[in-house]
Design an enzyme around this catalytic site. Structure first.
Site, short mmCIF file in Angstrom:
data_model
loop_
_atom_site.label_atom_id
_atom_site.label_comp_id
_atom_site.label_asym_id
_atom_site.label_seq_id
_atom_site.Cartn_x
_atom_site.Cartn_y
_atom_site.Cartn_z
CG HIS A 1 -7.71 -3.94 -9.15
ND1 HIS A 1 -8.82 -3.26 -9.59
CD2 HIS A 1 -7.90 -4.13 -7.82
CE1 HIS A 1 -9.65 -3.07 -8.55
NE2 HIS A 1 -9.10 -3.58 -7.47
CG HIS B 1 -8.71 -1.89 -3.43
ND1 HIS B 1 -8.96 -2.16 -4.74
CD2 HIS B 1 -7.95 -0.76 -3.42
CE1 HIS B 1 -8.38 -1.25 -5.51
NE2 HIS B 1 -7.76 -0.39 -4.73
CG HIS C 1 -15.84 -7.89 -6.79
ND1 HIS C 1 -16.56 -7.15 -5.88
CD2 HIS C 1 -14.55 -7.58 -6.59
CE1 HIS C 1 -15.73 -6.41 -5.16
NE2 HIS C 1 -14.49 -6.66 -5.56
CG ASP D 1 -13.50 -4.63 -1.96
OD1 ASP D 1 -12.47 -3.92 -2.07
OD2 ASP D 1 -13.97 -5.30 -2.92
CG HIS D 2 -10.17 -7.37 -1.89
ND1 HIS D 2 -10.26 -8.45 -2.73
CD2 HIS D 2 -10.88 -6.38 -2.47
CE1 HIS D 2 -10.98 -8.12 -3.79
NE2 HIS D 2 -11.37 -6.87 -3.66
CG ASP E 1 -10.99 -6.80 -6.97
OD1 ASP E 1 -11.63 -7.84 -6.74
OD2 ASP E 1 -11.15 -5.74 -6.33
CG HIS F 1 -6.20 -5.91 -4.27
ND1 HIS F 1 -7.00 -7.02 -4.38
CD2 HIS F 1 -7.03 -4.84 -4.45
CE1 HIS F 1 -8.24 -6.65 -4.64
NE2 HIS F 1 -8.30 -5.34 -4.68
FE FE Z 1 -12.66 -5.68 -4.81
ZN ZN Z 2 -9.96 -4.09 -5.54
#
Ligand code: FE
Ligand code: ZN
Length: 257
Positions: free
Chosen positions: A111, A55, A168, A57-58, A130, A53
Site C-alpha cells: 500500500h 497517509h 477502514h 488519515d492515519h 491499510d 504508514h
Molecule cells: Fe487509510
Molecule cells: Zn492508507
C-alpha cells in the site's frame, strides 16, 4: 487485562485504542478530536502512539495529540513521518509498560513503501492499517503486486483466530467484489449477509479474523484455480501465473463499481 476500543473517524476510518482502563495506546490517529473524546469518556490517559504508514488519515491527529500528551510515537523506519520518535521495522519488538503490551513489528509494504503492522501475539491482535482489509486489501499506491503478495502471506500464516484490526470499514464493498470473483464460494455469501446485518444495526464489521479472511478474501485466495478461471472468463486476465492473477484482481477491484 487489555481491551480495544473502536473509534470511528472521517467517513469510514477506524482508529484503535488499546487500553487497560487507565492507559491507552492509539493506533493510526488520523484525527485527534475523536481520540481525545474517547480518552475523556473512558477516563484514559494516552501513553503511546503507533503508526502503520504515512497517509494523512492515519497520522493527521498526531500533532494535536502530542500537544496534549508527551508520548513516544512508533512508526515505520522506511517512511519519513516527522513526529516518529521510535522508528521500527520487522524483527523489532515493542514493549510498553502502560498499558502492559508487547507488539511484534512486521514489514508489510505494498500500500505504501514502508507500511508496517503490529502483532500482539499474547492477545492474538493484528493492527495492519491499510494492508489487509476485511474481505480485501489496500490499493497499491507505492508498492508492487509482488510486495503485497509477500506482505499478505506473512499475515495469512498467523493463527486463524488472530483478530484483524484494519483501518477502514470497506467490508461490504469488498465482499460484493469477492462474490463477483468467486460466485460459487458459499462462505462469501454467508459472510456478506452477516456483515450486512451488522452494518444495518450500525455496528462495525471489524475486527475480522485470519481464518475468516482465508475462506472469503480473494486477495488471500488468488491461487484458487476458480479465481483465475473467473478472471479469464471475464476478460481481466490472459495469463494464469499467480502474480498476474493477483495483479489483475487488484486492478479489477480498482474499477469495480
Ligand atoms: Fe487509510
Ligand atoms: Zn492508507
Amino acid at each position: 487485562m487489555l481491551n480495544v476500543l473502536t473509534v470511528p473517524a472521517f467517513q469510514d476510518n477506524y482508529l484503535w485504542l488499546i487500553h487497560d482502563d487507565k492507559h491507552a495506546a492509539v493506533v493510526d490517529p488520523g484525527d485527534a478530536a475523536p481520540i481525545l473524546a474517547a480518552l475523556e469518556e473512558h477516563r484514559l490517559s494516552l501513553a503511546a502512539i503507533l503508526l502503520t504508514h504515512h497517509h494523512a488519515d492515519h497520522v493527521g491527529g498526531v500533532p494535536d495529540l502530542l500537544r496534549r500528551y508527551r508520548v513516544p510515537v512508533f512508526g515505520p523506519r522506511n517512511e519519513a513521518i516527522p513526529q516518529v520518535t521510535h522508528a521500527v521495522s520487522e524483527g523489532d519488538a515493542i514493549r510498553l509498560d502502560t498499558p502492559n503490551l508487547k507488539l511484534e513489528v512486521l514489514d508489510v509494504p505494498g500500500h505504501t513503501r514502508g507500511h508496517i503492522a503490529y502483532f500482539a501475539s499474547e492477545q492474538g491482535w493484528l493492527f495492519c492499517g491499510d494492508t489487509l482489509f476485511a474481505g480485501g486489501c489496500g490499493r497499491l499506491f507505492e508498492g508492487t503486486p509482488e510486495q503485497m503478495i509477500a506482505s499478505l502471506a506473512k499475515l495469512a500464516v498467523l493463527p486463524d483466530k488472530t483478530q484483524i484490526f484494519c483501518a477502514h470499514e470497506y467490508t461490504l464493498a469488498n465482499l460484493r467484489f469477492a462474490r463477483e470473483v468467486e460466485p460459487e464460494n458459499l462462505a462469501i455469501n454467508t459472510r456478506l449477509q452477516l456483515e450486512q446485518a451488522k452494518r444495518d444495526q450500525g455496528q462495525p464489521t471489524v475486527p475480522s479474523t485470519i481464518g475468516l479472511e482465508k475462506s472469503t478474501n480473494p486477495f488471500l485466495r488468488y491461487r484458487e484455480p476458480g479465481i483465475a478461471d473467473r478472471l479469464l472468463a471475464t476478460g481481466h486476465l490472459s495469463d494464469r501465473e499467480p502474480i498476474a492473477v493477483f495483479a489483475a484482481l487488484r486492478q479489477w477491484k480498482n474499477s469495480y463499481r
